[in-house]
Scaffold this motif. Structure first.
Motif, PDB file in Angstrom:
ATOM      1  N   VAL A  57       0.818  -1.207   0.000  1.00  0.00           N
ATOM      2  CA  VAL A  57       0.000   0.000   0.000  1.00  0.00           C
ATOM      3  C   VAL A  57       0.859   1.268   0.000  1.00  0.00           C
ATOM      4  CG1 VAL A  57      -1.697   1.311   1.324  1.00  0.00           C
ATOM      5  CG2 VAL A  57      -1.968  -1.137   1.060  1.00  0.00           C
ATOM      6  N   GLY A  58       1.924   1.293   0.745  1.00  0.00           N
ATOM      7  CA  GLY A  58       2.775   2.482   0.784  1.00  0.00           C
ATOM      8  C   GLY A  58       3.367   2.806  -0.573  1.00  0.00           C
ATOM      9  N   THR A  59       3.814   1.781  -1.275  1.00  0.00           N
ATOM     10  CA  THR A  59       4.374   1.980  -2.608  1.00  0.00           C
ATOM     11  C   THR A  59       3.298   2.418  -3.590  1.00  0.00           C
ATOM     12  OG1 THR A  59       6.057   0.308  -2.164  1.00  0.00           O
ATOM     13  CG2 THR A  59       5.686   0.887  -4.466  1.00  0.00           C
ATOM     14  N   VAL A  60       2.140   1.769  -3.529  1.00  0.00           N
ATOM     15  CA  VAL A  60       1.028   2.133  -4.410  1.00  0.00           C
ATOM     16  C   VAL A  60       0.667   3.598  -4.206  1.00  0.00           C
ATOM     17  CG1 VAL A  60      -1.448   1.784  -4.813  1.00  0.00           C
ATOM     18  CG2 VAL A  60       0.073  -0.180  -4.647  1.00  0.00           C
ATOM     19  N   TYR A  61       0.545   4.014  -2.966  1.00  0.00           N
ATOM     20  CA  TYR A  61       0.159   5.392  -2.684  1.00  0.00           C
ATOM     21  C   TYR A  61       1.224   6.375  -3.158  1.00  0.00           C
ATOM     22  CZ  TYR A  61      -1.615   9.506  -0.364  1.00  0.00           C
ATOM     23  OH  TYR A  61      -2.081  10.768  -0.110  1.00  0.00           O
ATOM     24  N   ALA A  62       2.493   6.064  -2.926  1.00  0.00           N
ATOM     25  CA  ALA A  62       3.570   6.963  -3.350  1.00  0.00           C
ATOM     26  C   ALA A  62       3.595   7.105  -4.875  1.00  0.00           C
ATOM     27  CB  ALA A  62       4.919   6.441  -2.846  1.00  0.00           C
ATOM     28  N   VAL A  63       3.422   6.009  -5.588  1.00  0.00           N
ATOM     29  CA  VAL A  63       3.406   6.062  -7.052  1.00  0.00           C
ATOM     30  C   VAL A  63       2.184   6.848  -7.527  1.00  0.00           C
ATOM     31  CG1 VAL A  63       3.194   4.662  -9.151  1.00  0.00           C
ATOM     32  CG2 VAL A  63       4.773   3.959  -7.335  1.00  0.00           C
ATOM     33  N   PHE A  64       1.035   6.581  -6.940  1.00  0.00           N
ATOM     34  CA  PHE A  64      -0.209   7.274  -7.278  1.00  0.00           C
ATOM     35  C   PHE A  64      -0.065   8.784  -7.109  1.00  0.00           C
ATOM     36  CE2 PHE A  64      -4.180   8.967  -5.332  1.00  0.00           C
ATOM     37  CZ  PHE A  64      -5.059   8.811  -6.396  1.00  0.00           C
ATOM     38  N   VAL A  65       0.429   9.208  -5.967  1.00  0.00           N
ATOM     39  CA  VAL A  65       0.569  10.637  -5.684  1.00  0.00           C
ATOM     40  C   VAL A  65       1.638  11.263  -6.575  1.00  0.00           C
ATOM     41  CG1 VAL A  65       1.251  12.315  -3.921  1.00  0.00           C
ATOM     42  CG2 VAL A  65      -0.318  10.466  -3.346  1.00  0.00           C
ATOM     43  N   GLY A  66       2.751  10.566  -6.766  1.00  0.00           N
ATOM     44  CA  GLY A  66       3.822  11.099  -7.614  1.00  0.00           C
ATOM     45  C   GLY A  66       3.373  11.308  -9.049  1.00  0.00           C
ATOM     46  N   LEU A  67       2.713  10.301  -9.612  1.00  0.00           N
ATOM     47  CA  LEU A  67       2.226  10.424 -10.986  1.00  0.00           C
ATOM     48  C   LEU A  67       1.124  11.475 -11.088  1.00  0.00           C
ATOM     49  CD1 LEU A  67       2.143   6.683 -12.094  1.00  0.00           C
ATOM     50  CD2 LEU A  67       3.819   8.429 -12.721  1.00  0.00           C
ATOM     51  N   GLY A  68       0.255  11.518 -10.100  1.00  0.00           N
ATOM     52  CA  GLY A  68      -0.799  12.530 -10.097  1.00  0.00           C
ATOM     53  C   GLY A  68      -0.240  13.933 -10.003  1.00  0.00           C
ATOM     54  N   THR A  69       0.772  14.120  -9.176  1.00  0.00           N
ATOM     55  CA  THR A  69       1.409  15.427  -9.048  1.00  0.00           C
ATOM     56  C   THR A  69       2.071  15.846 -10.361  1.00  0.00           C
ATOM     57  OG1 THR A  69       1.804  15.060  -6.697  1.00  0.00           O
ATOM     58  CG2 THR A  69       3.166  16.740  -7.771  1.00  0.00           C
ATOM     59  N   ALA A  70       2.788  14.922 -10.972  1.00  0.00           N
ATOM     60  CA  ALA A  70       3.444  15.226 -12.246  1.00  0.00           C
ATOM     61  C   ALA A  70       2.407  15.550 -13.321  1.00  0.00           C
ATOM     62  CB  ALA A  70       4.322  14.051 -12.679  1.00  0.00           C
ATOM     63  N   GLY A  71       1.339  14.763 -13.386  1.00  0.00           N
ATOM     64  CA  GLY A  71       0.301  14.993 -14.388  1.00  0.00           C
ATOM     65  C   GLY A  71      -0.433  16.299 -14.181  1.00  0.00           C
ATOM     66  N   THR A  72      -0.737  16.619 -12.941  1.00  0.00           N
ATOM     67  CA  THR A  72      -1.438  17.868 -12.640  1.00  0.00           C
ATOM     68  C   THR A  72      -0.552  19.071 -12.960  1.00  0.00           C
ATOM     69  OG1 THR A  72      -2.704  16.756 -10.911  1.00  0.00           O
ATOM     70  CG2 THR A  72      -2.641  19.158 -10.841  1.00  0.00           C
ATOM     71  N   THR A  73       0.715  18.984 -12.632  1.00  0.00           N
ATOM     72  CA  THR A  73       1.647  20.071 -12.939  1.00  0.00           C
ATOM     73  C   THR A  73       1.783  20.250 -14.449  1.00  0.00           C
ATOM     74  OG1 THR A  73       2.847  19.647 -10.893  1.00  0.00           O
ATOM     75  CG2 THR A  73       3.995  20.924 -12.573  1.00  0.00           C
ATOM     76  N   ALA A  74       1.889  19.145 -15.173  1.00  0.00           N
ATOM     77  CA  ALA A  74       1.978  19.215 -16.641  1.00  0.00           C
ATOM     78  C   ALA A  74       0.709  19.839 -17.228  1.00  0.00           C
ATOM     79  CB  ALA A  74       2.220  17.828 -17.226  1.00  0.00           C
TER      80      ALA A  74
END
Length: 113
Positions: free
Chosen positions: A54-71
């Motif tokens: 779960v920790g890895t899933v959440y970190a990947v989810f948030v990281g990709l979401g942050t990158a996508g939202t910034t883009a």
């Protein structure tokens, strides 16, 4: 690629949609799309967490979401391009990719894969 990682990618994509919707939705239809995006995003996140740490899933989810939202902010909403911000997002994505690479992809017995 493990089906659970595909769920994380789809969940992160829909995270971008709902985050944008929270800021820009004005009509019933836009709010409906935002709510639907939240449901899809969290469903993917929750079901992926059943077969991956779960920790890895959440970190990947948030990281990709942050990158996508910034883009999306740069590309569609006139946010000024800042090299520092892009470099920090690249650093964030490097950490996310590193987490994915070191995560054991064996799912728990009986978990949906």
């Amino acid at each position: 690629m493990n089906r659970n990682w595909i769920k994380v990618l789809i969940a992160a994509l829909f995270e971008v949609f709902w985050v944008i919707g929270l800021k820009h939705a004005d009509s019933f239809l836009e709010w409906s799309g935002t709510i639907l995006s939240i449901v899809i995003s969290f469903y993917g996140l929750i079901t992926a967490g059943r077969g991956l740490p779960v920790g890895t899933v959440y970190a990947v989810f948030v990281g990709l979401g942050t990158a996508g939202t910034t883009a999306a902010d740069f590309l569609f909403f006139g946010e000024p391009f800042k090299l520092e911000k892009v470099l920090l997002i690249i650093l964030l994505l490097a950490g996310v990719i590193g987490l994915k690479l070191v995560t054991d992809e064996k799912t728990e017995e009986g978990a949906d894969s």
